[in-house]
Motif scaffolding. Sequence first.
Motif, PDB file in Angstrom:
ATOM      1  N   ARG A  54       1.003  -0.975   0.095  1.00  0.00           N
ATOM      2  CA  ARG A  54      -0.171   0.265   0.225  1.00  0.00           C
ATOM      3  C   ARG A  54       0.493   1.137  -0.238  1.00  0.00           C
ATOM      4  NH1 ARG A  54      -1.546   4.059   3.815  1.00  0.00           N
ATOM      5  NH2 ARG A  54      -3.988   4.711   3.007  1.00  0.00           N
ATOM      6  N   ILE A  55       1.968   1.129   0.871  1.00  0.00           N
ATOM      7  CA  ILE A  55       2.470   2.428   0.544  1.00  0.00           C
ATOM      8  C   ILE A  55       2.997   2.790  -0.478  1.00  0.00           C
ATOM      9  CG2 ILE A  55       4.766   3.282   1.913  1.00  0.00           C
ATOM     10  CD1 ILE A  55       3.646   2.200   4.461  1.00  0.00           C
ATOM     11  N   ALA A  56       4.453   1.384  -0.690  1.00  0.00           N
ATOM     12  CA  ALA A  56       5.220   1.360  -2.248  1.00  0.00           C
ATOM     13  C   ALA A  56       3.680   2.404  -3.412  1.00  0.00           C
ATOM     14  CB  ALA A  56       4.991   0.223  -2.746  1.00  0.00           C
ATOM     15  N   GLN A  57       2.691   1.588  -3.730  1.00  0.00           N
ATOM     16  CA  GLN A  57       1.680   1.955  -4.401  1.00  0.00           C
ATOM     17  C   GLN A  57       1.446   3.347  -4.231  1.00  0.00           C
ATOM     18  OE1 GLN A  57      -1.502  -0.984  -4.793  1.00  0.00           O
ATOM     19  NE2 GLN A  57      -3.682   0.756  -4.458  1.00  0.00           N
ATOM     20  N   ARG A  58       1.308   4.046  -3.127  1.00  0.00           N
ATOM     21  CA  ARG A  58       0.665   4.889  -2.234  1.00  0.00           C
ATOM     22  C   ARG A  58       1.527   6.232  -3.344  1.00  0.00           C
ATOM     23  NH1 ARG A  58       1.054   9.002   1.723  1.00  0.00           N
ATOM     24  NH2 ARG A  58      -0.651  10.324   1.825  1.00  0.00           N
ATOM     25  N   GLU A  59       3.404   5.923  -3.175  1.00  0.00           N
ATOM     26  CA  GLU A  59       4.322   6.636  -3.278  1.00  0.00           C
ATOM     27  C   GLU A  59       4.893   6.805  -4.808  1.00  0.00           C
ATOM     28  OE1 GLU A  59       7.214   4.769  -0.931  1.00  0.00           O
ATOM     29  OE2 GLU A  59       7.240   5.314   0.293  1.00  0.00           O
ATOM     30  N   ALA A  60       4.367   5.435  -5.521  1.00  0.00           N
ATOM     31  CA  ALA A  60       4.134   5.349  -6.892  1.00  0.00           C
ATOM     32  C   ALA A  60       2.780   6.607  -7.615  1.00  0.00           C
ATOM     33  CB  ALA A  60       3.827   4.063  -7.765  1.00  0.00           C
ATOM     34  N   ALA A  61       1.590   6.548  -6.581  1.00  0.00           N
ATOM     35  CA  ALA A  61       0.487   6.607  -7.279  1.00  0.00           C
ATOM     36  C   ALA A  61       1.086   8.923  -6.978  1.00  0.00           C
ATOM     37  CB  ALA A  61      -0.428   7.405  -6.423  1.00  0.00           C
ATOM     38  N   GLY A  62       2.234   8.888  -6.318  1.00  0.00           N
ATOM     39  CA  GLY A  62       2.431  10.294  -6.167  1.00  0.00           C
ATOM     40  C   GLY A  62       3.552  10.845  -7.076  1.00  0.00           C
TER      41      GLY A  62
END
Length: 140
Positions: free
Chosen positions: A98-106
């Motif tokens: 989830r953290i990696a996905q959130r960072e990738a979205a940003g």
Amino acid sequence: MTSRLALSLASLVESGQLLARLSATGGERRIPAVTSRAIAVLASEGPMGVTALARRCHVSQPTMTEMVRDAIAAGWIRRLGPNARPKLVPTPEAVSQRIAQREAAGEALESRFTRLGARERATLERAAMILASALEAEHG
């Protein structure tokens, strides 16, 4: 007559939908938005049952029950305890993903905002904090 605040919020909803589409990245199995929210809630607030989690994520209990079933099958959430109403917790892998996905979205969106000046960036950061605070206020 629709208030200025209502019109601004409607504009934010539309922009948010566009941001979500533009931020979608490929790669590994993506955690759906409601599941991602549930993982975040469980990670920050601790174990809870389906009904409480549904309330916190602003979805119906049947929707959350289905999401939990799918998330357990995917290995993103697990049940604690053998009782009829077990508590739910996110798996460490789900929290990391989830953290990696959130960072990738940003990162996927960042290039669209690099032209903003320091004042505009500060305003955007403040708006994000205001939105998060207002949406979480009832759970304070």
